[in-house]
Write an enzyme that holds these catalytic residues in place. Structure first.
Site, PDB file in Angstrom:
ATOM      1  N   THR A 132       0.609  -1.244   0.165  1.00 55.01           N
ATOM      2  CA  THR A 132       0.060  -0.018  -0.013  1.00 55.01           C
ATOM      3  C   THR A 132       0.896   1.342   0.014  1.00 55.01           C
ATOM      4  OG1 THR A 132      -1.489   1.282   1.299  1.00 55.01           O
ATOM      5  CG2 THR A 132      -0.191  -0.413   2.472  1.00 55.01           C
ATOM      6  N   ASP A 133       0.262   2.361  -0.513  1.00 53.46           N
ATOM      7  CA  ASP A 133       0.877   3.755  -0.411  1.00 53.46           C
ATOM      8  C   ASP A 133       1.147   4.284   1.146  1.00 53.46           C
ATOM      9  OD1 ASP A 133      -1.653   4.122   0.176  1.00 53.46           O
ATOM     10  OD2 ASP A 133      -1.861   5.875  -1.651  1.00 53.46           O
ATOM     11  N   GLU A 134       0.219   3.473   1.945  1.00 51.25           N
ATOM     12  CA  GLU A 134       0.294   3.943   3.324  1.00 51.25           C
ATOM     13  C   GLU A 134       1.428   3.828   3.952  1.00 51.25           C
ATOM     14  OE1 GLU A 134      -3.574   3.397   5.305  1.00 51.25           O
ATOM     15  OE2 GLU A 134      -4.628   3.163   3.422  1.00 51.25           O
ATOM     16  N   TYR A 158      -1.812  -0.431  11.062  1.00 54.25           N
ATOM     17  CA  TYR A 158      -2.042  -1.166   9.704  1.00 54.25           C
ATOM     18  C   TYR A 158      -0.568  -1.102   8.920  1.00 54.25           C
ATOM     19  CZ  TYR A 158      -3.291  -1.562   4.558  1.00 54.25           C
ATOM     20  OH  TYR A 158      -3.118  -1.969   3.352  1.00 54.25           O
ATOM     21  N   LYS A 162       2.556  -3.156   7.209  1.00 51.05           N
ATOM     22  CA  LYS A 162       2.477  -3.452   5.916  1.00 51.05           C
ATOM     23  C   LYS A 162       4.007  -3.192   5.449  1.00 51.05           C
ATOM     24  CE  LYS A 162      -0.056  -4.682   2.836  1.00 51.05           C
ATOM     25  NZ  LYS A 162      -0.385  -5.931   2.381  1.00 51.05           N
TER      26      LYS A 162
HETATM   27  P1  NAD Z   1      -9.582  -7.193   2.053  1.00 50.55           P
HETATM   28  O1  NAD Z   1      -9.306  -7.008   3.700  1.00 50.55           O
HETATM   29  O2  NAD Z   1     -10.783  -7.080   1.366  1.00 50.55           O
HETATM   30  O3  NAD Z   1      -9.118  -8.981   1.928  1.00 50.55           O
HETATM   31  C1  NAD Z   1      -8.283  -9.637   2.868  1.00 50.55           C
HETATM   32  C2  NAD Z   1      -8.417 -11.192   2.667  1.00 50.55           C
HETATM   33  O4  NAD Z   1      -7.260 -11.765   2.949  1.00 50.55           O
HETATM   34  C3  NAD Z   1      -9.600 -11.690   2.876  1.00 50.55           C
HETATM   35  O5  NAD Z   1     -10.254 -12.547   2.048  1.00 50.55           O
HETATM   36  C4  NAD Z   1      -9.024 -12.207   4.154  1.00 50.55           C
HETATM   37  O6  NAD Z   1      -9.809 -13.672   4.584  1.00 50.55           O
HETATM   38  C5  NAD Z   1      -7.814 -12.856   3.804  1.00 50.55           C
HETATM   39  N1  NAD Z   1      -6.829 -13.103   4.888  1.00 50.55           N
HETATM   40  C6  NAD Z   1      -6.476 -12.218   6.307  1.00 50.55           C
HETATM   41  N2  NAD Z   1      -5.783 -12.815   6.873  1.00 50.55           N
HETATM   42  C7  NAD Z   1      -5.488 -13.943   6.521  1.00 50.55           C
HETATM   43  C8  NAD Z   1      -4.499 -15.007   6.890  1.00 50.55           C
HETATM   44  N3  NAD Z   1      -3.715 -14.687   7.966  1.00 50.55           N
HETATM   45  N4  NAD Z   1      -4.318 -15.883   5.888  1.00 50.55           N
HETATM   46  C9  NAD Z   1      -4.914 -16.234   4.950  1.00 50.55           C
HETATM   47  N5  NAD Z   1      -5.894 -15.120   4.451  1.00 50.55           N
HETATM   48  C10 NAD Z   1      -5.915 -14.204   5.052  1.00 50.55           C
HETATM   49  O7  NAD Z   1      -8.364  -6.744   1.549  1.00 50.55           O
HETATM   50  P2  NAD Z   1      -8.113  -5.994   0.065  1.00 50.55           P
HETATM   51  O8  NAD Z   1      -8.563  -4.545   0.344  1.00 50.55           O
HETATM   52  O9  NAD Z   1      -8.548  -6.973  -0.778  1.00 50.55           O
HETATM   53  O10 NAD Z   1      -6.290  -5.924   0.072  1.00 50.55           O
HETATM   54  C11 NAD Z   1      -5.556  -6.745  -0.229  1.00 50.55           C
HETATM   55  C12 NAD Z   1      -4.196  -6.359  -0.240  1.00 50.55           C
HETATM   56  O11 NAD Z   1      -4.120  -5.039  -0.950  1.00 50.55           O
HETATM   57  C13 NAD Z   1      -3.992  -6.158   1.144  1.00 50.55           C
HETATM   58  O12 NAD Z   1      -2.479  -6.624   1.352  1.00 50.55           O
HETATM   59  C14 NAD Z   1      -3.647  -4.856   1.196  1.00 50.55           C
HETATM   60  O13 NAD Z   1      -2.833  -4.241   2.225  1.00 50.55           O
HETATM   61  C15 NAD Z   1      -3.652  -4.325  -0.117  1.00 50.55           C
HETATM   62  N6  NAD Z   1      -4.016  -2.886  -0.530  1.00 50.55           N
HETATM   63  C16 NAD Z   1      -5.254  -2.755  -0.323  1.00 50.55           C
HETATM   64  C17 NAD Z   1      -5.817  -1.466  -0.889  1.00 50.55           C
HETATM   65  C18 NAD Z   1      -7.231  -0.911  -0.756  1.00 50.55           C
HETATM   66  O14 NAD Z   1      -7.632   0.259  -0.965  1.00 50.55           O
HETATM   67  N7  NAD Z   1      -8.166  -1.826  -0.413  1.00 50.55           N
HETATM   68  C19 NAD Z   1      -4.881  -0.391  -1.254  1.00 50.55           C
HETATM   69  C20 NAD Z   1      -3.576  -0.774  -1.769  1.00 50.55           C
HETATM   70  C21 NAD Z   1      -3.157  -1.973  -1.157  1.00 50.55           C
HETATM   71  P1  TYD Z   2     -10.762   3.833   4.187  1.00 49.74           P
HETATM   72  O1  TYD Z   2     -11.632   3.492   3.224  1.00 49.74           O
HETATM   73  O2  TYD Z   2     -10.931   3.301   5.632  1.00 49.74           O
HETATM   74  O3  TYD Z   2      -9.257   3.625   3.497  1.00 49.74           O
HETATM   75  P2  TYD Z   2      -7.712   4.400   4.308  1.00 49.74           P
HETATM   76  O4  TYD Z   2      -8.142   4.588   5.639  1.00 49.74           O
HETATM   77  O5  TYD Z   2      -7.160   3.037   4.047  1.00 49.74           O
HETATM   78  O6  TYD Z   2      -7.586   5.223   3.343  1.00 49.74           O
HETATM   79  O7  TYD Z   2     -11.106   5.575   4.398  1.00 49.74           O
HETATM   80  C1  TYD Z   2     -10.928   6.391   3.475  1.00 49.74           C
HETATM   81  C2  TYD Z   2     -10.744   7.785   4.049  1.00 49.74           C
HETATM   82  O8  TYD Z   2     -12.377   8.038   4.185  1.00 49.74           O
HETATM   83  C3  TYD Z   2     -10.079   7.948   5.002  1.00 49.74           C
HETATM   84  O9  TYD Z   2      -9.332   9.447   5.239  1.00 49.74           O
HETATM   85  C4  TYD Z   2     -10.831   8.052   6.192  1.00 49.74           C
HETATM   86  C5  TYD Z   2     -12.148   8.329   5.654  1.00 49.74           C
HETATM   87  N1  TYD Z   2     -13.351   7.687   6.374  1.00 49.74           N
HETATM   88  C6  TYD Z   2     -14.497   8.537   6.951  1.00 49.74           C
HETATM   89  O10 TYD Z   2     -14.327  10.069   6.644  1.00 49.74           O
HETATM   90  N2  TYD Z   2     -15.684   7.765   7.143  1.00 49.74           N
HETATM   91  C7  TYD Z   2     -15.789   6.518   7.438  1.00 49.74           C
HETATM   92  O11 TYD Z   2     -16.771   6.099   7.971  1.00 49.74           O
HETATM   93  C8  TYD Z   2     -14.618   5.944   6.782  1.00 49.74           C
HETATM   94  C9  TYD Z   2     -14.643   4.427   7.046  1.00 49.74           C
HETATM   95  C10 TYD Z   2     -13.626   6.423   6.297  1.00 49.74           C
END
Ligand code: NAD
Ligand code: TYD
Length: 355
Positions: A132-134, A158, A162
């Site tokens: 992630t970019d975070e 988080y 990561k």
């Molecule tokens: P998500 O939370 O929707 O899904 C995570 C999946 O991992 C779930 O199916 C869960 O059951 C599985 N999981 C969790 N712990 C596990 C374990 N110990 N063993 C096996 N499986 C396990 O997450 P996402 O949004 O699909 O994100 C996927 C990846 O992309 C993550 O690594 C996240 O850090 C990265 N990412 C997400 C975003 C975003 O905006 N969602 C952006 C950038 C990077």
């Molecule tokens: P989120 O979807 O949780 O992603 P991330 O924290 O990984 O960026 O949140 C996106 C942005 O929205 C973040 O600045 C927090 C804000 N947010 C709200 O304002 N209200 C909400 O109920 C949630 C879940 C997030």
């Protein structure tokens, strides 16, 4: 075969669905099925002969080693993670286990397997780590966007977990030569996203006539990318990414949270007008801010664009419309999810935010 960990989650399931449409190569989806894992997202491919599933925790060394021995993958794509910042504030322990220990376990098993390979199989093996970019921390409004050389400065449990996993991946390349590539992507949105994240949460609450919670003043900025564009970038990286490198992936779609909420309301006002004739914007509610809330994320995606000729296909407007239409058509998917554990989470996260 390729291994996809976390394939029952949001991005992993989108990746599997896209992959199965365009490739004949088999996938083993390795997922523990936490609250965030939903096999119903994969219903359309579950009978496909190229799709396989193993309910395994990525921290289970013996279980993961066994899967390598049995299936002999040519690549691992590591999506599995605990992924929600607010949950990491309430309970960081699972984040340390899955994101750090789990990534270490996968790396260790991958390395033990990879050293036994020979010739082309050894040269072509890949371990792609989805991050992630975070990990780069928070930007001020006037700062340039994150590039691959921006120092890591994670601020939440988080992002810290990561960041630690990214360092382990890097170490396995430099120390053991394991052929790894790491991606650092901005906020994703699209179908099958768990409704704890901003965009699906706002869509769901609006349709339920519930308040739309906006943390702080709503001025925090995120750089939004449609999930299908992220999946295309990962395919390009698996194919042609340079070993040991990191690639930033982002849509160059910086939006303040309040702009995102307003945009969702405007689309819904057209697609599903409220019975009372008023705008969904009336449901907006400012609530107590998230502790340590990062102000701004922004990605400079020049490297992947230049090296791998990747470009996002969706604009924020087109991707958001597609996403909202999907949630309107798939209300049942959301309905199944927002029972049980989800209800407990909503009470826990929003009780001190006074809505
Ligand atoms: P998500 O939370 O929707 O899904 C995570 C999946 O991992 C779930 O199916 C869960 O059951 C599985 N999981 C969790 N712990 C596990 C374990 N110990 N063993 C096996 N499986 C396990 O997450 P996402 O949004 O699909 O994100 C996927 C990846 O992309 C993550 O690594 C996240 O850090 C990265 N990412 C997400 C975003 C975003 O905006 N969602 C952006 C950038 C990077
Ligand atoms: P989120 O979807 O949780 O992603 P991330 O924290 O990984 O960026 O949140 C996106 C942005 O929205 C973040 O600045 C927090 C804000 N947010 C709200 O304002 N209200 C909400 O109920 C949630 C879940 C997030």
């Amino acid at each position: 075969m390729i291994f996809v960990t976390g394939g029952a989650g949001f991005i992993g399931s989108n990746f599997i669905l896209n992959w199965m449409k365009n490739n004949d190569e088999s996938i083993l989806n390795i997922d523990k099925l936490t609250y965030a894992g939903n096999l119903s997202s994969l219903q359309t491919v579950e009978k496909n002969k190229n799709y396989h599933f193993s309910q395994t925790d990525i921290t289970d060394h013996d279980g993961i080693a066994q899967l390598f021995e049995t299936f002999k993958p040519r690549a691992v794509l590591n999506f599995a993670a605990e992924s929600h910042v607010d949950r990491s504030i309430h309970g960081p322990s699972d984040f340390i286990q899955t994101n750090i220990v789990g990534t270490f376990t996968l790396l260790d098993c991958a390395k033990r397997y990879w050293v036994t390979l020979e010739g082309e199989a050894k040269i072509n093996f890949r371990f792609v780590h989805v991050s992630t970019d975070e990990v780069y921390g928070s930007l001020e409004l006037e700062d340039p966007a994150f590039n691959e050389k921006t120092p890591y400065a994670p601020n939440s449990p988080y992002s810290a977990s990561k960041a630690a996993s990214d360092h382990l991946v890097r170490a396995y390349y430099h120390t053991y030569g394991l052929p790894v590539i790491t991606t650092n992507c901005s906020n994703n949105y699209g179908p099958f996203q768990f409704p704890e994240k901003l965009i699906p949460l706002v869509i769901h609450n609006a349709l339920m006539e519930k308040p739309l919670p906006i943390y702080g003043d709503g001025a925090n900025v995120r750089d939004w990318l449609y999930v299908g564009d992220h999946c295309d970038a990962i395919v390009a990286i698996l194919l042609d990414g340079r070993l040991g490198e990191t690639y930033n992936i982002g849509g160059e779609n910086e939006k303040r949270n309040i702009q995102v909420v307003d945009a969702i309301c405007e689309h819904l006002d057209t697609l599903r007008p409220r019975a009372n004739g008023k705008s969904y914007k009336e449901l907006k509610t400012f609530v107590k801010d998230r502790p340590g809330h990062d102000k701004r994320y922004a990605i400079d995606a020049t490297k992947i664009k230049k090296e791998l000729d990747w470009q996002p296909k969706e604009t924020f407007n087109s991707g958001l419309k597609r996403t909202i239409e999907w949630y309107l058509e798939n209300f049942l998917w959301v309905d199944n999810i927002v029972s049980g554990e989800y209800k407990t989470w909503v009470v826990k996260n929003y009780k001190d935010k006074s809505i």
